[in-house]
Design an enzyme around this catalytic site. Structure first.
Site, PDB file in Angstrom:
ATOM      1  N   LYS A  73      15.113  53.119  48.136  1.00  0.00           N
ATOM      2  CA  LYS A  73      15.604  53.697  49.390  1.00  0.00           C
ATOM      3  C   LYS A  73      16.982  53.186  49.803  1.00  0.00           C
ATOM      4  O   LYS A  73      17.812  53.965  50.285  1.00  0.00           O
ATOM      5  CB  LYS A  73      14.583  53.473  50.502  1.00  0.00           C
ATOM      6  CG  LYS A  73      13.274  54.213  50.261  1.00  0.00           C
ATOM      7  CD  LYS A  73      12.216  53.888  51.286  1.00  0.00           C
ATOM      8  CE  LYS A  73      10.895  54.561  50.924  1.00  0.00           C
ATOM      9  NZ  LYS A  73       9.824  54.270  51.887  1.00  0.00           N
ATOM     10  N   ASN A  94      15.183  58.062  52.413  1.00  0.00           N
ATOM     11  CA  ASN A  94      13.962  58.371  51.659  1.00  0.00           C
ATOM     12  C   ASN A  94      13.878  59.847  51.305  1.00  0.00           C
ATOM     13  O   ASN A  94      12.865  60.299  50.789  1.00  0.00           O
ATOM     14  CB  ASN A  94      12.710  57.911  52.401  1.00  0.00           C
ATOM     15  CG  ASN A  94      12.345  58.785  53.585  1.00  0.00           C
ATOM     16  OD1 ASN A  94      13.210  59.411  54.200  1.00  0.00           O
ATOM     17  ND2 ASN A  94      11.075  58.829  53.921  1.00  0.00           N
TER      18      ASN A  94
END
Length: 268
Positions: A73, A94
């Protein structure tokens, strides 16, 4: 299951490991409900290969975008040309949407999904106290979202002191009035919410991410891990008579917003 044909829009989920991912079931069920010709498929991508994979996927015209999970991420945000406000705030993404020119637009839904999941279970965070163990992408997003929700104090722990300091400084810089403290991986009686934002508990034999011995009877113990659905931490919390909040609530409260960001369903 969605019928795959030449007009199917593809979404990839990138992670390492990837076997724990619940996104394929949830996204593909959503596409079926909405009658959308799209499918989400898992890609097992080691951290050292993320840049190569994202560069290759830029050229796939029928790719709507990618969902990003552990441990990518923070790194994923660096590959985006544009970032949503939440992704800019957290420095993590994300979800990456592929634009027509092959560039990536990144967004972060972990924090808003987590808080929405708490609200959906009748758990108000305003004026409360939290402990977050783990200051990677998901922990960062959850911390910022809890501040947005009006939490009074956040205690942070991470074995990576640089990551811990970076998040603590970013949260204090917001000037929200929320008290930010560096702490230990141990729940205290003051904590209303205890969050495991580390991968510990995903694999058999993982160490316990934090100590619940001193947790107050009112505490809610949350784990962001999706698989197993009931981690050793949540099992221990239940054995102690504490309320638990499993990881699936975060994802269940993010899927529609992510699909809308990818322009596969209409925004609500």
């Amino acid at each position: 299951m969605t019928q795959i044909d030449g007009e199917t829009r593809i979404v990839a989920i990138l992670g390492d490991p990837i076997a724990q991912a619940k996104s394929p079931q949830l996204f593909n069920a959503l596409f079926e409900r909405h009658g959308v010709n799209a499918a989400l498929v898992p890609f097992h991508v080691p951290a050292t290969s993320l840049g190569t994979v994202l560069e290759g996927l830029r050229g796939v015209v029928n790719l709507a975008g990618v969902v990003v999970t552990v441990p990518h991420k923070l790194q994923a945000a660096a590959h985006a040309t544009h970032l949503s406000a939440a992704a800019q705030q957290t420095g993590a993404a994300n979800c990456l949407r592929r634009e027509a020119d092959g560039s990536w637009t990144g967004a972060m839904f972990d924090g808003s999904g987590f808080v929405s999941g708490l609200y959906g279970r009748g758990r108000e965070m305003r004026g409360k106290s939290a402990l977050i163990v783990g200051t990677g992408g998901a922990g960062v997003a959850v911390a910022h979202a809890l501040i947005d929700a009006g939490i009074a104090s956040i205690d942070l722990f991470d074995s990576n002191s640089a990551s811990l300091q970076r998040l603590a400084q970013a949260l204090r810089a917001r000037g929200s009035g929320t008290v930010i403290r560096e702490s230990v991986a141990r729940a205290q009686a003051v904590h209303d919410l205890v969050v495991n934002a580390t991968p510990c508990g995903m694999r058999p034999g993982d160490p316990m991410p934090l100590d619940l011995a001193d947790a107050g009877p009112h505490a809610v113990i949350a784990d962001l891990i999706m698989k197993p659905a009931e981690t050793p931490l949540l099992e221990e919390a239940k054995a102690r008579g504490l309320a638990v909040h499993p990881g699936r609530y975060l994802l269940e409260n993010s899927v529609e917003a992510m699909a809308a960001f990818l322009r596969l369903i209409a925004s609500t």
